[in-house]
Design a protein around this motif. Structure first.
Motif, PDB file in Angstrom:
ATOM      1  N   ALA A   1       0.840  -1.206   0.000  1.00  0.00           N
ATOM      2  CA  ALA A   1       0.000   0.000   0.000  1.00  0.00           C
ATOM      3  C   ALA A   1       0.875   1.255   0.000  1.00  0.00           C
ATOM      4  O   ALA A   1       0.598   2.222  -0.725  1.00  0.00           O
ATOM      5  N   ALA A   2       1.936   1.263   0.787  1.00  0.00           N
ATOM      6  CA  ALA A   2       2.833   2.417   0.831  1.00  0.00           C
ATOM      7  C   ALA A   2       3.541   2.596  -0.509  1.00  0.00           C
ATOM      8  O   ALA A   2       3.714   3.723  -0.987  1.00  0.00           O
ATOM      9  N   GLY A   3       3.955   1.515  -1.139  1.00  0.00           N
ATOM     10  CA  GLY A   3       4.592   1.595  -2.447  1.00  0.00           C
ATOM     11  C   GLY A   3       3.644   2.125  -3.501  1.00  0.00           C
ATOM     12  O   GLY A   3       4.038   2.930  -4.356  1.00  0.00           O
ATOM     13  N   ALA A   4       2.388   1.686  -3.464  1.00  0.00           N
ATOM     14  CA  ALA A   4       1.393   2.167  -4.428  1.00  0.00           C
ATOM     15  C   ALA A   4       1.134   3.659  -4.232  1.00  0.00           C
ATOM     16  O   ALA A   4       1.041   4.422  -5.207  1.00  0.00           O
ATOM     17  N   CYS A   5       1.052   4.087  -2.984  1.00  0.00           N
ATOM     18  CA  CYS A   5       0.842   5.516  -2.708  1.00  0.00           C
ATOM     19  C   CYS A   5       2.041   6.343  -3.193  1.00  0.00           C
ATOM     20  O   CYS A   5       1.866   7.404  -3.784  1.00  0.00           O
ATOM     21  N   ALA A   6       3.234   5.859  -2.935  1.00  0.00           N
ATOM     22  CA  ALA A   6       4.434   6.568  -3.377  1.00  0.00           C
ATOM     23  C   ALA A   6       4.473   6.651  -4.899  1.00  0.00           C
ATOM     24  O   ALA A   6       4.856   7.685  -5.471  1.00  0.00           O
TER      25      ALA A   6
ATOM     26  N   ALA B   1       4.376  10.161  -6.960  1.00  0.00           N
ATOM     27  CA  ALA B   1       5.468  10.453  -7.891  1.00  0.00           C
ATOM     28  C   ALA B   1       4.926  10.758  -9.283  1.00  0.00           C
ATOM     29  O   ALA B   1       5.414  11.670  -9.969  1.00  0.00           O
ATOM     30  N   ARG B   2       3.935  10.024  -9.723  1.00  0.00           N
ATOM     31  CA  ARG B   2       3.334  10.280 -11.032  1.00  0.00           C
ATOM     32  C   ARG B   2       2.641  11.637 -11.088  1.00  0.00           C
ATOM     33  O   ARG B   2       2.713  12.349 -12.078  1.00  0.00           O
ATOM     34  N   LEU B   3       1.967  12.019  -9.984  1.00  0.00           N
ATOM     35  CA  LEU B   3       1.286  13.313  -9.952  1.00  0.00           C
ATOM     36  C   LEU B   3       2.286  14.456 -10.023  1.00  0.00           C
ATOM     37  O   LEU B   3       2.071  15.436 -10.728  1.00  0.00           O
TER      38      LEU B   3
END
Length: 96
Positions: free
Chosen positions: A14-19, A23-25
């Motif tokens: 979950a933390a990796g997906a949020c990061a 980063a994409r934004l």
């Protein structure tokens, strides 16, 4: 796998997906700077047409535009020479 390991793995994913999303934004948004629209003279086409607001008080600003007046005030505050006589050049160089 025990329950604790599965829970830690889930949190890490979950933390990796949020990061990744954050980063994409930031990459998509790019470097944008917010500026007050009335203070951004560099991108204003009307500031290079309007007369200097200080022309009535300062005789050196007569004939300058608002953008030129802003540049002049920056140069004066930084101590740039305003005339060729203030420069350390020989006067013969500038005569035509």
């Amino acid at each position: 796998m025990d329950k604790r390991t599965k829970q830690n793995l889930l949190y890490a994913c979950a933390a990796g997906a949020c990061a990744f999303v954050v980063a994409r934004l930031f990459k998509k948004k790019g470097k944008q700077y917010w500026v007050y629209p009335d203070h951004d003279l560099h991108n204003s086409k009307t500031a290079d047409v309007r007369e200097s607001p200080n022309a009535a008080e300062d005789h050196a600003e007569i004939g300058l535009t608002e953008l030129d007046s802003a540049y002049r005030s920056e140069w004066v505050s930084m101590g740039y020479p305003q005339t060729y006589h203030e420069l350390d050049y020989d006067g013969e160089k500038w005569k035509k």
